[in-house]
Design an enzyme around this catalytic site. Structure first.
Site, mmCIF file in Angstrom:
data_model
loop_
_atom_site.group_PDB
_atom_site.id
_atom_site.type_symbol
_atom_site.label_atom_id
_atom_site.label_comp_id
_atom_site.label_asym_id
_atom_site.label_seq_id
_atom_site.Cartn_x
_atom_site.Cartn_y
_atom_site.Cartn_z
ATOM 1 N N ASN A 1 21.822 5.473 -6.334
ATOM 2 C CA ASN A 1 21.168 5.699 -5.040
ATOM 3 C C ASN A 1 22.059 6.520 -4.113
ATOM 4 O O ASN A 1 23.275 6.397 -4.118
ATOM 5 C CB ASN A 1 20.715 4.389 -4.379
ATOM 6 C CG ASN A 1 21.797 3.339 -4.236
ATOM 7 O OD1 ASN A 1 22.724 3.276 -5.027
ATOM 8 N ND2 ASN A 1 21.676 2.519 -3.213
ATOM 9 N N GLU B 1 22.301 7.540 -0.123
ATOM 10 C CA GLU B 1 21.803 7.209 1.214
ATOM 11 C C GLU B 1 22.169 8.306 2.213
ATOM 12 O O GLU B 1 22.967 9.202 1.926
ATOM 13 C CB GLU B 1 22.364 5.853 1.644
ATOM 14 C CG GLU B 1 21.867 4.746 0.721
ATOM 15 C CD GLU B 1 22.249 3.353 1.161
ATOM 16 O OE1 GLU B 1 23.099 3.194 2.068
ATOM 17 O OE2 GLU B 1 21.681 2.400 0.584
ATOM 18 N N CYS C 1 11.503 -0.673 -6.252
ATOM 19 C CA CYS C 1 10.556 -0.599 -5.132
ATOM 20 C C CYS C 1 9.231 0.005 -5.614
ATOM 21 O O CYS C 1 9.140 0.596 -6.694
ATOM 22 C CB CYS C 1 11.148 0.218 -3.989
ATOM 23 S SG CYS C 1 11.137 1.991 -4.270
ATOM 24 N N CYS D 1 16.259 6.337 -4.005
ATOM 25 C CA CYS D 1 16.655 5.311 -4.980
ATOM 26 C C CYS D 1 17.192 5.942 -6.267
ATOM 27 O O CYS D 1 16.791 7.054 -6.650
ATOM 28 C CB CYS D 1 15.452 4.455 -5.370
ATOM 29 S SG CYS D 1 14.753 3.481 -4.036
ATOM 30 N N GLU E 1 16.493 5.144 -9.350
ATOM 31 C CA GLU E 1 15.477 5.357 -10.387
ATOM 32 C C GLU E 1 14.775 6.703 -10.226
ATOM 33 O O GLU E 1 14.544 7.429 -11.194
ATOM 34 C CB GLU E 1 14.401 4.257 -10.341
ATOM 35 C CG GLU E 1 14.899 2.861 -10.609
ATOM 36 C CD GLU E 1 15.277 2.110 -9.344
ATOM 37 O OE1 GLU E 1 15.944 2.712 -8.466
ATOM 38 O OE2 GLU E 1 14.929 0.935 -9.237
HETATM 39 N N1 THU Z 1 17.504 0.955 -4.135
HETATM 40 C C1 THU Z 1 17.497 1.594 -5.351
HETATM 41 O O1 THU Z 1 18.188 2.608 -5.551
HETATM 42 N N2 THU Z 1 16.720 1.093 -6.332
HETATM 43 C C2 THU Z 1 16.027 -0.075 -6.256
HETATM 44 O O2 THU Z 1 15.400 -0.481 -7.232
HETATM 45 C C3 THU Z 1 16.036 -0.838 -5.014
HETATM 46 C C4 THU Z 1 16.678 -0.186 -3.851
HETATM 47 C C5 THU Z 1 18.403 1.456 -3.101
HETATM 48 C C6 THU Z 1 17.758 2.125 -1.918
HETATM 49 C C7 THU Z 1 18.812 1.914 -0.857
HETATM 50 O O3 THU Z 1 19.800 2.929 -0.976
HETATM 51 C C8 THU Z 1 19.454 0.606 -1.212
HETATM 52 O O4 THU Z 1 19.137 0.367 -2.583
HETATM 53 C C9 THU Z 1 18.977 -0.565 -0.370
HETATM 54 O O5 THU Z 1 17.607 -0.638 -0.345
#
Ligand code: THU
Length: 166
Positions: A62, A64, A112, A73, A75
């Site tokens: 991920n 940010e 998500c 994310c 995935e």
């Molecule tokens: N996140 C993911 O990368 N994958 C998931 O399956 C759940 C959430 C990330 C998004 C964000 O950077 C952090 O986790 C918190 O939500």
């Protein structure tokens, strides 16, 4: 009125060593990818590893941003990269792992809704199931045989056509 129900089937493993080797290998790569996540705001580091049918593995994590919605994310980064760089390849499976000092890693990581929808798109496009392997930290692991299992009643292109039943 009629009340319906359905069930989904998935496997639970206590630890990575119990998994079949191809799944264990992929989850190991997802764990390693999580280490390199850029997640200074949530401190929730996620790694994804995706296996293509020619054996290549794509890793992502991920990313940010201070403008929060600009991040993405793990995935979706892995799937978009695979589709961009290897458009003809089938996606066999995706493993996802998370690490966080702030949250209880007893909980399972589940993708998500937006990531599930993107998985659904590629599964439908390729006409072959994508296997999904999910784990938080070193905790127990869930394995699903198809995106359909984590996104029941998924929106499909044929629903845009006339005379389709759910
Ligand atoms: N996140 C993911 O990368 N994958 C998931 O399956 C759940 C959430 C990330 C998004 C964000 O950077 C952090 O986790 C918190 O939500």
């Amino acid at each position: 009125m009629q009340e319906n129900s359905f069930s989904i089937c998935y496997k639970i493993y206590g630890q990575i060593s119990e998994l079949p080797s191809e799944q264990a290998e992929l989850l190991g790569q997802a764990e390693a990818a999580a280490e390199n996540a850029y997640a200074p705001y949530s401190e929730f580091q996620v790694g994804a590893a995706l296996e293509l049918d020619d054996g290549q593995i794509i890793n992502a994590n991920n990313q940010e941003n201070i403008a929060y919605p600009s991040g993405l994310c793990a995935e979706r980064i892995a799937m978009f990269y695979a589709s961009a760089q290897h458009p003809g390849q089938l996606i066999l499976r995706i493993a996802v792992n998370s690490q966080s000092a702030k949250t209880s890693m007893e909980q399972l990581l589940t993708p998500c809704g937006a990531c599930r929808q993107v998985m659904a798109e590629y599964q439908l496009k390729q006409g072959r199931n994508i296997e999904i392997i999910l784990a938080a930290g070193k905790g127990r692991i869930m394995v699903f045989e198809s995106v359909e299992d984590i996104l029941p009643f998924m929106f499909k292109a044929d629903q845009l056509k006339k005379n389709q039943e759910l």
